[in-house]
Design a protein around this motif. Structure first.
Motif, PDB file in Angstrom:
ATOM      1  N   LEU A 144       0.828  -1.210   0.000  1.00 11.01           N
ATOM      2  CA  LEU A 144       0.000   0.000   0.000  1.00 11.01           C
ATOM      3  C   LEU A 144       0.856   1.252   0.000  1.00 11.01           C
ATOM      4  CD1 LEU A 144      -2.730  -0.718   2.676  1.00 11.01           C
ATOM      5  CD2 LEU A 144      -3.134  -0.164   0.301  1.00 11.01           C
ATOM      6  N   ASP A 145       0.408   2.236  -0.753  1.00 11.21           N
ATOM      7  CA  ASP A 145       1.034   3.550  -0.731  1.00 11.21           C
ATOM      8  C   ASP A 145      -0.054   4.521  -0.284  1.00 11.21           C
ATOM      9  OD1 ASP A 145       2.852   5.573  -1.076  1.00 11.21           O
ATOM     10  OD2 ASP A 145       2.726   5.595  -3.267  1.00 11.21           O
ATOM     11  N   LEU A 146       0.053   5.041   0.937  1.00 11.07           N
ATOM     12  CA  LEU A 146      -0.917   5.990   1.482  1.00 11.07           C
ATOM     13  C   LEU A 146      -0.299   7.381   1.437  1.00 11.07           C
ATOM     14  CD1 LEU A 146      -2.148   4.010   4.619  1.00 11.07           C
ATOM     15  CD2 LEU A 146      -3.221   4.112   2.368  1.00 11.07           C
ATOM     16  N   ILE A 147      -0.972   8.299   0.746  1.00  6.56           N
ATOM     17  CA  ILE A 147      -0.457   9.655   0.570  1.00  6.56           C
ATOM     18  C   ILE A 147      -1.504  10.638   1.085  1.00  6.56           C
ATOM     19  CG2 ILE A 147       0.366  11.352  -1.102  1.00  6.56           C
ATOM     20  CD1 ILE A 147       0.694   8.719  -2.963  1.00  6.56           C
ATOM     21  N   ASP A 148      -1.155  11.391   2.123  1.00  7.64           N
ATOM     22  CA  ASP A 148      -2.075  12.383   2.681  1.00  7.64           C
ATOM     23  C   ASP A 148      -1.652  13.770   2.222  1.00  7.64           C
ATOM     24  OD1 ASP A 148      -3.860  13.921   4.109  1.00  7.64           O
ATOM     25  OD2 ASP A 148      -2.913  13.545   6.049  1.00  7.64           O
ATOM     26  N   LYS A 149      -2.201  14.202   1.094  1.00  2.00           N
ATOM     27  CA  LYS A 149      -1.873  15.530   0.571  1.00  2.00           C
ATOM     28  C   LYS A 149      -2.448  16.644   1.442  1.00  2.00           C
ATOM     29  CE  LYS A 149      -1.171  14.651  -4.317  1.00  2.00           C
ATOM     30  NZ  LYS A 149      -1.606  15.098  -5.655  1.00  2.00           N
ATOM     31  N   THR A 150      -3.443  16.324   2.259  1.00  2.00           N
ATOM     32  CA  THR A 150      -4.059  17.334   3.116  1.00  2.00           C
ATOM     33  C   THR A 150      -3.247  17.579   4.385  1.00  2.00           C
ATOM     34  OG1 THR A 150      -5.398  15.794   4.432  1.00  2.00           O
ATOM     35  CG2 THR A 150      -6.350  16.591   2.346  1.00  2.00           C
ATOM     36  N   GLU A 151      -2.407  16.615   4.720  1.00  2.00           N
ATOM     37  CA  GLU A 151      -1.636  16.650   5.967  1.00  2.00           C
ATOM     38  C   GLU A 151      -2.536  16.844   7.186  1.00  2.00           C
ATOM     39  OE1 GLU A 151       1.534  19.497   5.532  1.00  2.00           O
ATOM     40  OE2 GLU A 151       2.473  18.342   3.921  1.00  2.00           O
ATOM     41  N   SER A 152      -3.766  16.302   7.087  1.00  2.00           N
ATOM     42  CA  SER A 152      -4.728  16.459   8.180  1.00  2.00           C
ATOM     43  C   SER A 152      -5.026  15.152   8.912  1.00  2.00           C
ATOM     44  CB  SER A 152      -6.044  17.035   7.643  1.00  2.00           C
ATOM     45  OG  SER A 152      -6.655  16.124   6.746  1.00  2.00           O
ATOM     46  N   SER A 183      -0.353  -7.808  -3.750  1.00  2.00           N
ATOM     47  CA  SER A 183      -0.994  -6.928  -4.729  1.00  2.00           C
ATOM     48  C   SER A 183      -0.814  -5.484  -4.294  1.00  2.00           C
ATOM     49  CB  SER A 183      -2.486  -7.261  -4.848  1.00  2.00           C
ATOM     50  OG  SER A 183      -2.668  -8.552  -5.398  1.00  2.00           O
ATOM     51  N   GLU A 184      -0.784  -4.582  -5.266  1.00  2.00           N
ATOM     52  CA  GLU A 184      -0.465  -3.191  -4.980  1.00  2.00           C
ATOM     53  C   GLU A 184      -1.635  -2.258  -5.253  1.00  2.00           C
ATOM     54  OE1 GLU A 184       2.995  -2.133  -7.241  1.00  2.00           O
ATOM     55  OE2 GLU A 184       4.238  -3.626  -6.242  1.00  2.00           O
ATOM     56  N   LEU A 185      -1.734  -1.202  -4.409  1.00  2.00           N
ATOM     57  CA  LEU A 185      -2.675  -0.126  -4.653  1.00  2.00           C
ATOM     58  C   LEU A 185      -2.220   1.107  -3.905  1.00  2.00           C
ATOM     59  CD1 LEU A 185      -5.281   0.617  -2.393  1.00  2.00           C
ATOM     60  CD2 LEU A 185      -5.341  -1.829  -2.596  1.00  2.00           C
ATOM     61  N   SER A 186      -2.739   2.255  -4.335  1.00  2.00           N
ATOM     62  CA  SER A 186      -2.430   3.489  -3.633  1.00  2.00           C
ATOM     63  C   SER A 186      -3.725   4.162  -3.214  1.00  2.00           C
ATOM     64  CB  SER A 186      -1.602   4.439  -4.507  1.00  2.00           C
ATOM     65  OG  SER A 186      -2.416   5.013  -5.505  1.00  2.00           O
ATOM     66  N   VAL A 187      -3.635   4.884  -2.098  1.00  2.00           N
ATOM     67  CA  VAL A 187      -4.748   5.691  -1.606  1.00  2.00           C
ATOM     68  C   VAL A 187      -4.202   7.090  -1.355  1.00  2.00           C
ATOM     69  CG1 VAL A 187      -6.551   5.962   0.133  1.00  2.00           C
ATOM     70  CG2 VAL A 187      -5.739   3.662  -0.458  1.00  2.00           C
ATOM     71  N   THR A 188      -4.819   8.069  -2.021  1.00  2.00           N
ATOM     72  CA  THR A 188      -4.404   9.452  -1.857  1.00  2.00           C
ATOM     73  C   THR A 188      -5.551  10.235  -1.235  1.00  2.00           C
ATOM     74  OG1 THR A 188      -3.001   9.269  -3.815  1.00  2.00           O
ATOM     75  CG2 THR A 188      -3.495  11.487  -3.045  1.00  2.00           C
ATOM     76  N   ALA A 231      -5.210  -7.019 -21.788  1.00  2.00           N
ATOM     77  CA  ALA A 231      -4.563  -7.113 -20.481  1.00  2.00           C
ATOM     78  C   ALA A 231      -3.106  -7.513 -20.665  1.00  2.00           C
ATOM     79  CB  ALA A 231      -5.277  -8.140 -19.620  1.00  2.00           C
ATOM     80  N   ILE A 232      -2.241  -6.887 -19.879  1.00  2.00           N
ATOM     81  CA  ILE A 232      -0.823  -7.239 -19.896  1.00  2.00           C
ATOM     82  C   ILE A 232      -0.507  -7.862 -18.544  1.00  2.00           C
ATOM     83  CG2 ILE A 232       1.531  -6.374 -20.013  1.00  2.00           C
ATOM     84  CD1 ILE A 232       0.436  -4.072 -21.727  1.00  2.00           C
ATOM     85  N   GLU A 233      -0.093  -9.109 -18.581  1.00  2.00           N
ATOM     86  CA  GLU A 233       0.259  -9.805 -17.348  1.00  2.00           C
ATOM     87  C   GLU A 233       1.699 -10.265 -17.442  1.00  2.00           C
ATOM     88  OE1 GLU A 233      -2.549 -12.777 -16.089  1.00  2.00           O
ATOM     89  OE2 GLU A 233      -4.222 -11.613 -16.894  1.00  2.00           O
ATOM     90  N   ILE A 234       2.473  -9.915 -16.432  1.00  2.00           N
ATOM     91  CA  ILE A 234       3.877 -10.310 -16.388  1.00  2.00           C
ATOM     92  C   ILE A 234       4.030 -11.314 -15.258  1.00  2.00           C
ATOM     93  CG2 ILE A 234       6.236  -9.497 -16.058  1.00  2.00           C
ATOM     94  CD1 ILE A 234       5.198  -6.730 -17.053  1.00  2.00           C
ATOM     95  N   GLU A 235       4.473 -12.496 -15.615  1.00  2.00           N
ATOM     96  CA  GLU A 235       4.612 -13.561 -14.618  1.00  2.00           C
ATOM     97  C   GLU A 235       5.549 -13.124 -13.495  1.00  2.00           C
ATOM     98  OE1 GLU A 235       6.016 -18.197 -14.417  1.00  2.00           O
ATOM     99  OE2 GLU A 235       5.199 -17.435 -16.295  1.00  2.00           O
ATOM    100  N   GLY A 236       5.100 -13.310 -12.274  1.00  2.00           N
ATOM    101  CA  GLY A 236       5.889 -12.976 -11.106  1.00  2.00           C
ATOM    102  C   GLY A 236       5.740 -11.536 -10.645  1.00  2.00           C
ATOM    103  N   ALA A 237       5.115 -10.694 -11.463  1.00  2.00           N
ATOM    104  CA  ALA A 237       4.914  -9.292 -11.074  1.00  2.00           C
ATOM    105  C   ALA A 237       3.690  -9.200 -10.166  1.00  2.00           C
ATOM    106  CB  ALA A 237       4.708  -8.418 -12.309  1.00  2.00           C
ATOM    107  N   PRO A 238       3.695  -8.264  -9.222  1.00  2.00           N
ATOM    108  CA  PRO A 238       2.533  -8.125  -8.349  1.00  2.00           C
ATOM    109  C   PRO A 238       1.315  -7.631  -9.121  1.00  2.00           C
ATOM    110  CG  PRO A 238       4.094  -6.358  -7.933  1.00  2.00           C
ATOM    111  CD  PRO A 238       4.737  -7.292  -8.911  1.00  2.00           C
ATOM    112  N   ARG A 239       0.151  -7.991  -8.636  1.00  2.00           N
ATOM    113  CA  ARG A 239      -1.091  -7.522  -9.230  1.00  2.00           C
ATOM    114  C   ARG A 239      -1.248  -6.039  -8.879  1.00  2.00           C
ATOM    115  NH1 ARG A 239      -7.142  -9.839  -7.782  1.00  2.00           N
ATOM    116  NH2 ARG A 239      -8.284  -8.479  -9.223  1.00  2.00           N
ATOM    117  N   MET A 240      -1.443  -5.202  -9.886  1.00  2.00           N
ATOM    118  CA  MET A 240      -1.622  -3.767  -9.697  1.00  2.00           C
ATOM    119  C   MET A 240      -3.123  -3.484  -9.714  1.00  2.00           C
ATOM    120  SD  MET A 240       1.515  -2.602  -9.653  1.00  2.00           S
ATOM    121  CE  MET A 240       1.629  -0.944 -10.223  1.00  2.00           C
ATOM    122  N   LEU A 241      -3.679  -3.187  -8.541  1.00  2.00           N
ATOM    123  CA  LEU A 241      -5.119  -2.973  -8.448  1.00  2.00           C
ATOM    124  C   LEU A 241      -5.528  -1.579  -8.931  1.00  2.00           C
ATOM    125  CD1 LEU A 241      -5.748  -4.672  -5.000  1.00  2.00           C
ATOM    126  CD2 LEU A 241      -6.168  -5.621  -7.282  1.00  2.00           C
ATOM    127  N   GLY A 242      -4.781  -0.556  -8.564  1.00  2.00           N
ATOM    128  CA  GLY A 242      -5.106   0.790  -9.019  1.00  2.00           C
ATOM    129  C   GLY A 242      -4.968   1.818  -7.924  1.00  2.00           C
TER     130      GLY A 242
END
Length: 162
Positions: A5-13, A39-44, A81-92
Motif C-alpha cells: 500500500l502507498d498511502l499519501i495524505d496531501k491534506t496533511e490532516s 498486490s499493490e494499490l495506492s490511496v491518496t 490485459a498485460i500480465e507479467i509472470e511474477g509481477a505483483p497484481r496492480m489494483l489501481g
C-alpha cells in the motif's frame, strides 16, 4: 502485510492512527476478497478542490465527490490485459476527499474514521470491478461493503446503539 500500500495524505490532516486504520482495513478487505498476497494499490487523501478537478477531468462532473477509483485492470474498448509472470497484481488508485468524508460523517451521524473506512472499502471494491449503476449491482456492493466493515469491527455508531 497482505497488500503493498502507498498511502499519501496531501491534506496533511490525518494522523498516524487514521492512516493505520485505513491500512489495516484494506488488508482485511483484500483477505476477505481473496486478493493475491503482495498486490499493490495506492490511496491518496485530498481536499474538495482537488477531487473536484479530478472528477471534472476524468468524469466530466465539475463537482467535488467523496471517492474516485482508477482500476488498473479495467480495460477500455480494444485494450488487452498485460500480465507479467511474477509481477505483483496492480489494483489501481483510490482518491478520497477528507473534507467530504468529514462532511458526510457529520451528515450521517457517525465517526470520521467510519466514513474514511467506508470510502476506502467502497473505492477498493470499485478497483475489483464492483459497481452500483444497476439496482442488483448496488445491492451486491452495499452488502459486500457492510460485511467487510462489520467483520473488521468498524460499525456505524447508530448500529451499536441497537
Amino acid at each position: 502485510m497482505y497488500l503493498s500500500l502507498d498511502l499519501i495524505d496531501k491534506t496533511e490532516s490525518l494522523n498516524a492512527e487514521d492512516l493505520a486504520l485505513i491500512e489495516k482495513m484494506l488488508h482485511h478487505a483484500a483477505q476477505a476478497e481473496g486478493i493475491d498476497l503482495g498486490s499493490e494499490l495506492s490511496v491518496t487523501f485530498v481536499n474538495n478542490e482537488e477531487i473536484q478537478q479530478i472528477n471534472n477531468d476524468y468524469r466530466g462532473k465539475n463537482v467535488p465527490t467523496d471517492v474516485i477509483s482508477f482500476a488498473m485492470e479495467e480495460l477500455g474498448e480494444g485494450e488487452m490485459a498485460i500480465e507479467i509472470e511474477g509481477a505483483p497484481r496492480m489494483l489501481g488508485d483510490i482518491i478520497i476527499s477528507v473534507e467530504r468524508a468529514k462532511e458526510q460523517a457529520a451528515d450521517y451521524g457517525h465517526s470520521e474514521e467510519r466514513e474514511l473506512g467506508f470510502l476506502a472499502i467502497h473505492g477498493f471494491l470499485h478497483l475489483l470491478g464492483y459497481d452500483h449503476m444497476e439496482v442488483a449491482d448496488e445491492k451486491e456492493m452495499t452488502e459486500k461493503q457492510e460485511a467487510i466493515l462489520q467483520s473488521f469491527g468498524l460499525r456505524r455508531e447508530q448500529d451499536e446503539k441497537h
